[in-house]
Design a protein around this motif. Structure first.
Motif, mmCIF file in Angstrom:
data_model
loop_
_atom_site.group_PDB
_atom_site.id
_atom_site.type_symbol
_atom_site.label_atom_id
_atom_site.label_comp_id
_atom_site.label_asym_id
_atom_site.label_seq_id
_atom_site.Cartn_x
_atom_site.Cartn_y
_atom_site.Cartn_z
ATOM 1 N N CYS A 19 0.829 -1.209 0.000
ATOM 2 C CA CYS A 19 0.000 0.000 0.000
ATOM 3 C C CYS A 19 0.863 1.258 0.000
ATOM 4 O O CYS A 19 0.469 2.281 -0.548
ATOM 5 C CB CYS A 19 -0.933 0.007 1.210
ATOM 6 S SG CYS A 19 -2.200 -1.267 1.139
ATOM 7 N N GLN A 20 2.052 1.194 0.602
ATOM 8 C CA GLN A 20 2.924 2.358 0.650
ATOM 9 C C GLN A 20 3.734 2.538 -0.625
ATOM 10 O O GLN A 20 4.131 3.649 -0.954
ATOM 11 C CB GLN A 20 3.895 2.268 1.838
ATOM 12 C CG GLN A 20 3.242 2.462 3.191
ATOM 13 C CD GLN A 20 2.514 1.220 3.677
ATOM 14 O OE1 GLN A 20 2.790 0.101 3.238
ATOM 15 N NE2 GLN A 20 1.569 1.404 4.572
ATOM 16 N N SER A 21 3.976 1.458 -1.362
ATOM 17 C CA SER A 21 4.854 1.564 -2.526
ATOM 18 C C SER A 21 4.133 1.965 -3.809
ATOM 19 O O SER A 21 4.749 2.522 -4.710
ATOM 20 C CB SER A 21 5.596 0.242 -2.754
ATOM 21 O OG SER A 21 4.692 -0.775 -3.162
ATOM 22 N N SER A 24 3.164 6.298 -5.090
ATOM 23 C CA SER A 24 3.940 7.096 -4.135
ATOM 24 C C SER A 24 4.040 8.566 -4.527
ATOM 25 O O SER A 24 4.463 9.384 -3.727
ATOM 26 C CB SER A 24 5.335 6.502 -3.960
ATOM 27 O OG SER A 24 5.997 6.448 -5.203
ATOM 28 N N ASP A 25 3.622 8.891 -5.749
ATOM 29 C CA ASP A 25 3.690 10.284 -6.200
ATOM 30 C C ASP A 25 2.435 11.080 -5.852
ATOM 31 O O ASP A 25 2.338 12.248 -6.188
ATOM 32 C CB ASP A 25 3.927 10.332 -7.708
ATOM 33 C CG ASP A 25 2.837 9.626 -8.488
ATOM 34 O OD1 ASP A 25 2.173 8.732 -7.913
ATOM 35 O OD2 ASP A 25 2.642 9.959 -9.663
ATOM 36 N N PRO A 27 -0.661 12.185 -2.777
ATOM 37 C CA PRO A 27 -0.861 12.286 -1.326
ATOM 38 C C PRO A 27 -1.423 10.988 -0.751
ATOM 39 O O PRO A 27 -2.149 10.253 -1.422
ATOM 40 C CB PRO A 27 -1.877 13.421 -1.181
ATOM 41 C CG PRO A 27 -1.768 14.204 -2.442
ATOM 42 C CD PRO A 27 -1.369 13.223 -3.508
ATOM 43 N N LYS A 28 -1.091 10.714 0.498
ATOM 44 C CA LYS A 28 -1.493 9.474 1.154
ATOM 45 C C LYS A 28 -3.013 9.297 1.150
ATOM 46 O O LYS A 28 -3.516 8.205 0.916
ATOM 47 C CB LYS A 28 -0.963 9.456 2.582
ATOM 48 C CG LYS A 28 -1.225 8.181 3.327
ATOM 49 C CD LYS A 28 -0.613 8.224 4.714
ATOM 50 C CE LYS A 28 -0.924 6.961 5.470
ATOM 51 N NZ LYS A 28 -0.361 7.000 6.830
ATOM 52 N N SER A 29 -3.760 10.373 1.386
ATOM 53 C CA SER A 29 -5.218 10.268 1.434
ATOM 54 C C SER A 29 -5.789 9.914 0.062
ATOM 55 O O SER A 29 -6.734 9.123 -0.038
ATOM 56 C CB SER A 29 -5.835 11.574 1.937
ATOM 57 O OG SER A 29 -5.479 12.652 1.092
ATOM 58 N N THR A 30 -5.210 10.456 -0.993
ATOM 59 C CA THR A 30 -5.661 10.158 -2.348
ATOM 60 C C THR A 30 -5.351 8.711 -2.699
ATOM 61 O O THR A 30 -6.188 7.988 -3.242
ATOM 62 C CB THR A 30 -4.996 11.102 -3.361
ATOM 63 O OG1 THR A 30 -5.285 12.448 -2.980
ATOM 64 C CG2 THR A 30 -5.466 10.839 -4.775
ATOM 65 N N ARG A 31 -4.137 8.272 -2.366
ATOM 66 C CA ARG A 31 -3.728 6.885 -2.625
ATOM 67 C C ARG A 31 -4.645 5.925 -1.878
ATOM 68 O O ARG A 31 -5.103 4.927 -2.430
ATOM 69 C CB ARG A 31 -2.270 6.691 -2.212
ATOM 70 C CG ARG A 31 -1.763 5.277 -2.425
ATOM 71 C CD ARG A 31 -0.294 5.118 -2.074
ATOM 72 N NE ARG A 31 -0.035 5.468 -0.698
ATOM 73 C CZ ARG A 31 0.877 6.340 -0.305
ATOM 74 N NH1 ARG A 31 1.634 6.958 -1.167
ATOM 75 N NH2 ARG A 31 1.053 6.586 0.980
ATOM 76 N N SER A 32 -4.939 6.235 -0.621
ATOM 77 C CA SER A 32 -5.817 5.397 0.189
ATOM 78 C C SER A 32 -7.208 5.294 -0.436
ATOM 79 O O SER A 32 -7.804 4.219 -0.480
ATOM 80 C CB SER A 32 -5.915 5.979 1.601
ATOM 81 O OG SER A 32 -6.795 5.232 2.381
ATOM 82 N N GLU A 52 2.741 -4.286 6.953
ATOM 83 C CA GLU A 52 2.274 -3.758 5.671
ATOM 84 C C GLU A 52 1.167 -4.628 5.104
ATOM 85 O O GLU A 52 0.885 -5.707 5.614
ATOM 86 C CB GLU A 52 3.438 -3.694 4.680
ATOM 87 C CG GLU A 52 4.528 -2.750 5.089
ATOM 88 C CD GLU A 52 5.613 -2.667 4.040
ATOM 89 O OE1 GLU A 52 5.709 -3.581 3.197
ATOM 90 O OE2 GLU A 52 6.367 -1.695 4.066
#
Length: 82
Positions: A19-21, A24-25, A27-32, A52
């Motif tokens: 989930c972290q990899s 990565s470009d 924001p965390k909230s958007t990726r989530s 992880e």
């Protein structure tokens, strides 16, 4: 486009995606949010491994329901502009 990029990144053979990899470009909230949409749509599976979550595509399920769709989506060939 962001979810397509995430799916293509997860689909790379031999690479462990977490989930972290992925994405990565962004924001965390958007990726989530994007990962949640993909998970709830039945496209990805997030399995806990240590601290992880390892992401995988649900290839068999997708192929059974929509034969050929995943391979078409993963193709990177673009039509040449006329």
């Amino acid at each position: 486009p962001a979810r397509l990029a995430i799916v293509r990144q997860i689909a790379v053979p031999g690479v462990v995606s977490t989930c972290q990899s992925v994405g990565s470009d962004m924001p965390k909230s958007t990726r989530s949010h994007h990962l949640k949409v993909l998970r709830e749509a039945g496209i990805t599976l997030a399995e806990p491994r240590g601290r992880e979550r390892v992401l995988t595509l649900r290839r068999e399920d997708l192929e059974a329901r929509w034969p050929g769709l995943l391979s078409a989506v993963l193709e990177e060939r673009m039509a040449a502009p006329a």
